[in-house]
Design a protein around this motif. Sequence first.
Motif, mmCIF file in Angstrom:
data_model
loop_
_atom_site.group_PDB
_atom_site.id
_atom_site.type_symbol
_atom_site.label_atom_id
_atom_site.label_comp_id
_atom_site.label_asym_id
_atom_site.label_seq_id
_atom_site.Cartn_x
_atom_site.Cartn_y
_atom_site.Cartn_z
ATOM 1 N N PHE A 76 41.388 43.528 43.059
ATOM 2 C CA PHE A 76 41.813 43.582 41.665
ATOM 3 C C PHE A 76 43.277 43.187 41.479
ATOM 4 N N LYS A 77 44.128 43.533 42.433
ATOM 5 C CA LYS A 77 45.549 43.217 42.291
ATOM 6 C C LYS A 77 45.780 41.714 42.180
ATOM 7 N N SER A 78 45.172 40.948 43.087
ATOM 8 C CA SER A 78 45.341 39.496 43.019
ATOM 9 C C SER A 78 44.541 38.914 41.859
ATOM 10 N N GLY A 79 43.406 39.535 41.523
ATOM 11 C CA GLY A 79 42.583 39.061 40.422
ATOM 12 C C GLY A 79 43.333 39.089 39.097
ATOM 13 N N LEU A 81 46.513 39.040 38.733
ATOM 14 C CA LEU A 81 47.603 38.067 38.818
ATOM 15 C C LEU A 81 47.094 36.668 38.452
ATOM 16 N N TYR A 82 45.953 36.272 39.005
ATOM 17 C CA TYR A 82 45.371 34.963 38.687
ATOM 18 C C TYR A 82 45.070 34.837 37.191
ATOM 19 N N PHE A 83 44.632 35.951 36.595
ATOM 20 C CA PHE A 83 44.212 35.904 35.197
ATOM 21 C C PHE A 83 45.376 35.672 34.229
ATOM 22 N N ILE A 84 46.585 35.979 34.638
ATOM 23 C CA ILE A 84 47.748 35.782 33.764
ATOM 24 C C ILE A 84 47.806 34.347 33.245
ATOM 25 N N THR A 85 47.508 33.387 34.127
ATOM 26 C CA THR A 85 47.501 31.981 33.708
ATOM 27 C C THR A 85 46.083 31.441 33.535
ATOM 28 N N CYS A 86 45.115 32.079 34.167
ATOM 29 C CA CYS A 86 43.733 31.601 34.088
ATOM 30 C C CYS A 86 43.174 31.751 32.677
ATOM 31 N N GLY A 87 43.495 32.849 31.996
ATOM 32 C CA GLY A 87 43.003 33.078 30.643
ATOM 33 C C GLY A 87 43.478 32.011 29.660
ATOM 34 N N GLY A 171 32.918 24.390 31.819
ATOM 35 C CA GLY A 171 31.985 25.488 31.584
ATOM 36 C C GLY A 171 31.356 26.022 32.848
ATOM 37 N N ILE A 172 32.059 25.877 33.973
ATOM 38 C CA ILE A 172 31.468 26.263 35.258
ATOM 39 C C ILE A 172 32.072 27.530 35.846
ATOM 40 N N GLY A 173 33.026 28.119 35.162
ATOM 41 C CA GLY A 173 33.619 29.337 35.680
ATOM 42 C C GLY A 173 34.842 29.100 36.541
ATOM 43 N N GLY A 174 34.998 27.908 37.080
ATOM 44 C CA GLY A 174 36.187 27.594 37.857
ATOM 45 C C GLY A 174 36.138 28.002 39.319
ATOM 46 N N GLY A 175 35.045 28.650 39.735
ATOM 47 C CA GLY A 175 34.958 29.096 41.118
ATOM 48 C C GLY A 175 34.938 27.960 42.114
ATOM 49 N N SER A 176 34.546 26.758 41.661
ATOM 50 C CA SER A 176 34.500 25.603 42.563
ATOM 51 C C SER A 176 35.886 25.239 43.080
ATOM 52 N N LEU A 177 36.921 25.600 42.340
ATOM 53 C CA LEU A 177 38.289 25.398 42.813
ATOM 54 C C LEU A 177 38.866 26.685 43.364
ATOM 55 N N PHE A 178 38.525 27.775 42.713
ATOM 56 C CA PHE A 178 39.071 29.070 43.065
ATOM 57 C C PHE A 178 38.742 29.480 44.505
ATOM 58 N N VAL A 192 35.395 38.184 49.965
ATOM 59 C CA VAL A 192 36.412 38.687 49.043
ATOM 60 C C VAL A 192 36.778 37.607 48.033
ATOM 61 N N ALA A 193 36.844 36.353 48.490
ATOM 62 C CA ALA A 193 37.161 35.238 47.596
ATOM 63 C C ALA A 193 36.089 35.097 46.520
ATOM 64 N N THR A 194 34.820 35.177 46.915
ATOM 65 C CA THR A 194 33.716 35.053 45.970
ATOM 66 C C THR A 194 33.732 36.196 44.952
ATOM 67 N N ALA A 195 33.901 37.413 45.434
ATOM 68 C CA ALA A 195 33.883 38.583 44.556
ATOM 69 C C ALA A 195 35.070 38.580 43.591
ATOM 70 N N THR A 196 36.259 38.291 44.105
ATOM 71 C CA THR A 196 37.455 38.273 43.259
ATOM 72 C C THR A 196 37.379 37.132 42.257
ATOM 73 N N SER A 197 36.828 36.003 42.697
ATOM 74 C CA SER A 197 36.643 34.865 41.808
ATOM 75 C C SER A 197 35.754 35.237 40.626
ATOM 76 N N MET A 198 34.677 35.955 40.877
ATOM 77 C CA MET A 198 33.766 36.339 39.804
ATOM 78 C C MET A 198 34.435 37.283 38.813
ATOM 79 N N PHE A 199 35.305 38.151 39.303
ATOM 80 C CA PHE A 199 36.038 39.065 38.421
ATOM 81 C C PHE A 199 36.943 38.281 37.469
ATOM 82 N N VAL A 200 37.674 37.297 38.011
ATOM 83 C CA VAL A 200 38.565 36.490 37.181
ATOM 84 C C VAL A 200 37.754 35.611 36.226
ATOM 85 N N ILE A 201 36.614 35.094 36.712
ATOM 86 C CA ILE A 201 35.737 34.270 35.874
ATOM 87 C C ILE A 201 35.235 35.074 34.671
#
Length: 272
Positions: A76-79, A81-87, A171-178, A192-201
């Motif tokens: 969640f901590k890194s998630g 952080l990513y969302f600050i600019t991802c949103g 419209g793909i969620g961005g996980g392909s890059l994340f 962990v990458a997959t799970a955290t990616s889904m949280f940010v998505i």
Amino acid sequence: MSLLFYLVVGLLAATIGSLVGLGGGVIIVPALVYLGPMLIGQTVPVAVAVGTSLAVLIFTALSSTLTFVKQRRVDFKSGWLYFITCGPGAMLGSYTTQFVNAKSFQLAFGFFMLFMAILLLLRDKIKPLKVIWPIQRTFTDAQGTEHTYGYGIVPALIIGLAVGFISGLFGIGGGSLFVPAMVLLFRYPPHVATATSMFVIFLSSIMGTITHLQLGEVDGWMVLGLAPSALVGGWLGAKIAGRLSSKKLLWVLRVTFLLVALKMIQEGFSAA
């Protein structure tokens, strides 16, 4: 036929999307654009397919994120952080979709996915970055192996912005890059990458969908048709991901990216 189409597409997209951290848009968007005219008797504009897909991703990502949380795989901590600019990036990408024609969309989507597939295929040959990131994290997998990974605030914010923009645009969620970025640059364990990616998505999909709604690019009836099975697929994909080894999960990522890339590039050139 229409209801069956939505149920199958929603379930398949969400299961695969949750499994590899994509969110499912790599299946929903092509399905609506290419199969819509044949199976539901409706031509779906690219912008509407993207907006509708992003709206469905909210349900997919929520379902899979809740499952990943129970498995304690979400960082969640890194998630956050990513969302600050991802949103904001998701909102910008969503706004840009209206200016992209179908041919350009298909080619851009296809070549982007091909690039990601190549990166993952070469992952074992690419030397890990000799970087000691200022923020260090650890994760112990089901086999008891401890993984150490880390990241920097500025690189994480840049990646978040890029992921958000791509999420809203395609419209793909961005996980392909994340997911590849997290695995290759920051050495996240794939799970962990997959799970955290889904949280940010999940978070960024809400932001992007708001923009698509304002532009009238979300088909509410399609969302209602796709969402129920997407909720089930999000849960199912997360459960399957929890049973796969890191090596097997990476191969699922590689094959998925490659197949989608080749299909989109083929369709893009066919439309020329």
